[in-house]
Design a protein around this motif. Sequence first.
Motif, mmCIF file in Angstrom:
data_model
loop_
_atom_site.group_PDB
_atom_site.id
_atom_site.type_symbol
_atom_site.label_atom_id
_atom_site.label_comp_id
_atom_site.label_asym_id
_atom_site.label_seq_id
_atom_site.Cartn_x
_atom_site.Cartn_y
_atom_site.Cartn_z
ATOM 1 N N GLY A 362 29.084 87.706 -22.180
ATOM 2 C CA GLY A 362 27.901 87.033 -21.682
ATOM 3 C C GLY A 362 28.257 85.692 -21.077
ATOM 4 O O GLY A 362 29.421 85.284 -21.036
ATOM 5 N N ILE A 363 27.238 84.946 -20.631
ATOM 6 C CA ILE A 363 27.490 83.740 -19.855
ATOM 7 C C ILE A 363 28.240 82.673 -20.643
ATOM 8 O O ILE A 363 29.113 81.986 -20.094
ATOM 9 N N ASP A 405 25.981 88.132 -14.668
ATOM 10 C CA ASP A 405 25.683 86.924 -15.446
ATOM 11 C C ASP A 405 25.734 85.659 -14.601
ATOM 12 O O ASP A 405 24.930 84.744 -14.797
ATOM 13 N N ASN A 415 23.339 79.483 -14.473
ATOM 14 C CA ASN A 415 24.559 80.139 -14.946
ATOM 15 C C ASN A 415 25.741 79.879 -14.017
ATOM 16 O O ASN A 415 26.863 79.618 -14.470
#
Length: 595
Positions: A362-363, A405, A415
């Motif tokens: 994930g980010i 992402d 992001n």
Amino acid sequence: MWPRVNRDKVAGLMVDQCQPPAPGCRPGSGQRVGAVATVCRRGRAGTLSMTDARPSGIASATNRHVPTASPARHRAMAAPHPKNGPRHGHFQGASMKPLTRLSAVMAVTTALSGTGVVLALSAHAATSRYEAESSPAVCSGTVASNHSGYSGSGFCDTPNQVGAAVTFTVNAPAAGSANLAVRFANGSTANRPADVSVNGTLVQSGLAFEAASAWNSWATRNLSVQLAAGTNTVRLTATTAGGLANIDYLEVTTTDGGGDPSIMRGADVSTGQRASDLGARYYYADGRQGDPLDILQSVGVNYVRLRIWNNPRSGYNNKDKVLQYARTVKAKGLKLMVDFHYSDTWADPGKQFKPAAWASHGINQLTTDVYDYTYDVCTSLKAQGTVPDSVQIGNEINTGMLWDDGRVVNNNFTNLGMLLKAGYNATKACNSGTQVVIHTANVESGARWFYDGIRAQGVQWDITALSYYCFWHGGLSNLASVVSDMRSRYGKPVIIAETAYPYTTANADSTRNVVTSGCSGYATTPAGQQANFAAVQNTARNAGAIGVFYWEPSWYAVPGNGWNPTDINNSGNEWDNMAVFDRNGRLNPNIRWLP
């Protein structure tokens, strides 16, 4: 850049000449015409304007682009959701400011020669001034003195007609590159462009001499050219009914070295290592065999760009190979830019695949990944004595990187900002003097949208980088406007990180070339290739850019050096007609990186 284009999905790109739209072509769609794209607007073909709008490839939350499974690079961009269309409002680029490549400190002494005033700039450069109103210059109009501020006894005032001209006879101590600086005044309300020829050969078509506030408001237009040893003729010829601007003088600066070292005269030679390992041979224009980097240096290259992929199946362009080639680059006295794709394969506006090792991250973890990977590569380069002079955080990241992402959705740069800040911080932690480059292919549209977006997130960077290919990104006036606007709006140096032009339409292997036609005004010949490259360099630098990089000049067709990193042995070369070396490895005798 990408070596393979999904030719059915190139909507939203500018071209110099648009063909009529196919029947049923809907507004905003693209149709393939040869190797370029035609854009339909309200039922007719046309070029996109340079706008402050979000580019057409930005996906909304309800209409995301699904990356293609093809490993090929391409310009595929998703159409915007109807509720999330581009904002309107054109922006005007700041007025172009000529890039002065003369020394800031001149020697106090000047000497008069038979052909002009010689100004001693340094041990490596000399400038000669040739007044337009006196021999050996020839003015096709009258010598006037009715507007103040001129040098010498007057200036050349040509008739208001196409073909009006002034011709200078100039001397060069040796064959090589020179900078021409034309001092002019244009108190009319319109640009008065001129074709520039050297020794009878057109070297720049339609060089702009913009209108100013008054006829006594003098300015300088710079142009880099090649001169022969001894006597040369430089001719300015009006291309419009307004004739030429008033011409005061021409200054010619020649150097005995490689030109201004602060100018980035770059080449992305990322496929060169594989070519050499396969036994590819390279030759100077006169037929002598040599190392490709030595040959490129001989025609002006002073900066090398190398892309890096995380874990490509080909085993090339990875960390180990970049470290190895960096030693060769630095040993030759060249500067080094490392271009991080943050992928195992091509990253560009149409796709930004995560590396397989980061696929599930994930980010927050990706932010750590970017920092750690960037820092590791940079410090490894530094440890072996090849610290990078610049680092590019992402490649052509028009709509983000490390999708999904790190993709910009609904104008949300949060992001992407996290990832770019991680790359910047890692680079500066490695070496504070290494410049951080952020690169998009947004010359045709959306440049302000992107850089405003990352600036609002607190992203820092040192150099703004753009791609420019005339068959995808429009005319030179558009390039000049965007470069000038980027430089003035963000207060940072600008470079063209990628450009290229075909020297032929012929194909050297069984894989179809991605570019099969040229641009208006430039033949697909070796001379046309250099004319286009020179025009891009001069246009960008007159607009304030500090450098131009040619993308893959050494990638001629060598079996086993294909475009696809998952099948490098069999995929072929779609860029062979864009290299500056022909199918036999011989250098284009016309090509030059200008000082």
